[in-house]
Design a protein around this motif. Structure first.
Motif: not given
Length: 392
Positions: A217, A219, A243, A245-246, A271-272, A274, A299
């Motif tokens: 992950s 983040e 995963s 995220s940004q 997501d976002g 990336s 992204s």
């Protein structure tokens, strides 16, 4: 009476004759030298008793951690070894060498300390585990973790094996295994920005019957995952290999897999805004309510010499590449010399995306959806070059 006078030569001859000493005779031959014969070797005597053990070695900046009589005692010894080192700095770093065994930290995880490096005896020999409400281990600045397994045994809320927010933390030859979390189960978790740290030759495995399962992950992180690293999310509602995220993630010579998510199985989801870079990577999503190898939400990505594959039961969506946009931005996806295979669709496009595919094979379904998709020197599973039904 007249005295007789003899000549000198006659006197000398007389003296020599009267002395009684003759001339030395010839020298005889030396006698033979005697040799001492060696007798037969006798039988060895009985082995003596083992002597007492010598004193332990005196390391200046190495602390050896033995296993305890049980895993909880071993965990307490490990915690004390890390926390009790007093004098430590960049000029005086320490190594904590953990022997083979299981070291259970119980209900409280362990935050590492700067300039104290932790080394196990091997991924399959040394295991550090916990049931903590937070991560089992937390990586910090100027610390390296290597050659062991970090495990979180689950419980209420999240189960996180290894977490870091430091760009100066490095993990190498580490297995992170998290299982049976209720909301999220994460093998690796990173929020670290750019820096010399990173993850090399690591394995992240997350499994649970509920919630999200995530192998790695990211983040808001910036990270490069390399040297044959593998990440697996299995089971739960959403199974994710990686995963993002940004953040920004690079996978070099590495693998991401997602299996058996009741809602979805996605090997890599970004997501976002990336950024994803894949070089000689393999992504596989399978057996989910829907499945995808690479999913991009607002992204961008660059894919080179990689394999993206997705499969699922009949009637379920399975796409190699799918994109969507949550705002009004524009994004790009460049695919070169790769294989995209989806049992329902190879590529699902969307408005706001420019997808360029070159020198690649598209297997299974067609390219569909809105957006700008172009193919150059690409072909389908029958090696029919584009333009073909595989790419408009």
């Amino acid at each position: 009476m007249r005295r007789a006078v003899l000549p000198l030569s006659i006197l000398i001859a007389c003296v020599s004759a009267c002395s009684g000493k003759g001339e030395p005779g010839p020298q005889g031959e030396p006698g033979s030298k005697g040799e001492a014969a060696v007798g037969p070797r006798g039988e060895p005597g009985p082995k003596g008793d083992t002597g007492p053990m010598g004193p332990p070695g005196n390391f200046a900046r190495i602390r050896v951690v033995p296993p305890g009589d049980n895993p909880l005692i071993g965990g307490a010894i490990l915690r004390n070894a890390v926390e009790s080192i007093v004098k430590v700095s960049a000029e005086e770093p320490w190594l904590v060498l953990v022997e083979p065994g299981v070291f259970d930290l119980g209900p409280q995880g362990l935050e590492l300390r700067p300039y104290i490096h932790i080394q196990g005896s091997g991924q399959g020999l040394t295991t550090v585990r916990s049931r903590a409400p937070g991560p089992t281990l937390v990586g910090v600045d100027h610390t390296e973790l290597r050659s062991l397994t970090v495990e979180h045994m689950g419980g209420a809320g999240e189960a996180v094996a290894l977490s870091t927010a430091s760009p100066l933390f490095r993990a190498r030859d580490v297995v992170a295994y998290a299982h049976d979390g209720q909301q999220r189960t994460l093998a690796f978790q990173s929020s670290a920005g750019p820096g010399p740290g990173g993850f090399e030759h690591v394995r992240g495995l997350a499994s649970s019957a509920q919630g999200d399962t995530v192998g790695f992950s990211c983040e808001g992180c910036t990270v490069r995952l390399s040297e044959g690293s593998t990440f697996l999310g299995q089971g739960g509602t959403r199974a994710l290999g990686v995963s993002v995220s940004q953040g920004a993630v690079e996978l070099w010579d590495s693998f991401a897999t997602a299996l058996d998510g009741s809602s979805e199985s996605v090997a890599l989801e970004a997501d976002g805004a990336s950024r994803v870079v894949l070089v000689r990577a393999e992504l596989s999503g399978a057996n989910g309510g829907s499945s995808a190898a690479l999913r991009l939400v607002s992204s961008s990505a660059s894919v080179r010499d990689s394999t993206l594959s997705s499969a699922g039961p009949s009637g379920k969506q399975a796409r190699a590449l799918e994109v969507s946009r949550s705002g009004s931005g524009s994004y790009s996806v460049d695919v070169q010399r790769s294989t995209l295979s989806g049992t329902s669709q190879s590529v699902q496009s969307a408005d706001g995306y420019a997808i360029r595919i070159s020198g690649s094979q598209l297997r299974g379904g067609k390219v569909s959806g809105n957006g700008n998709v172009s193919c150059n020197g690409s072909y389908d599973e029958n090696f029919n070059a584009s333009p073909s039904p595989a790419c408009p």
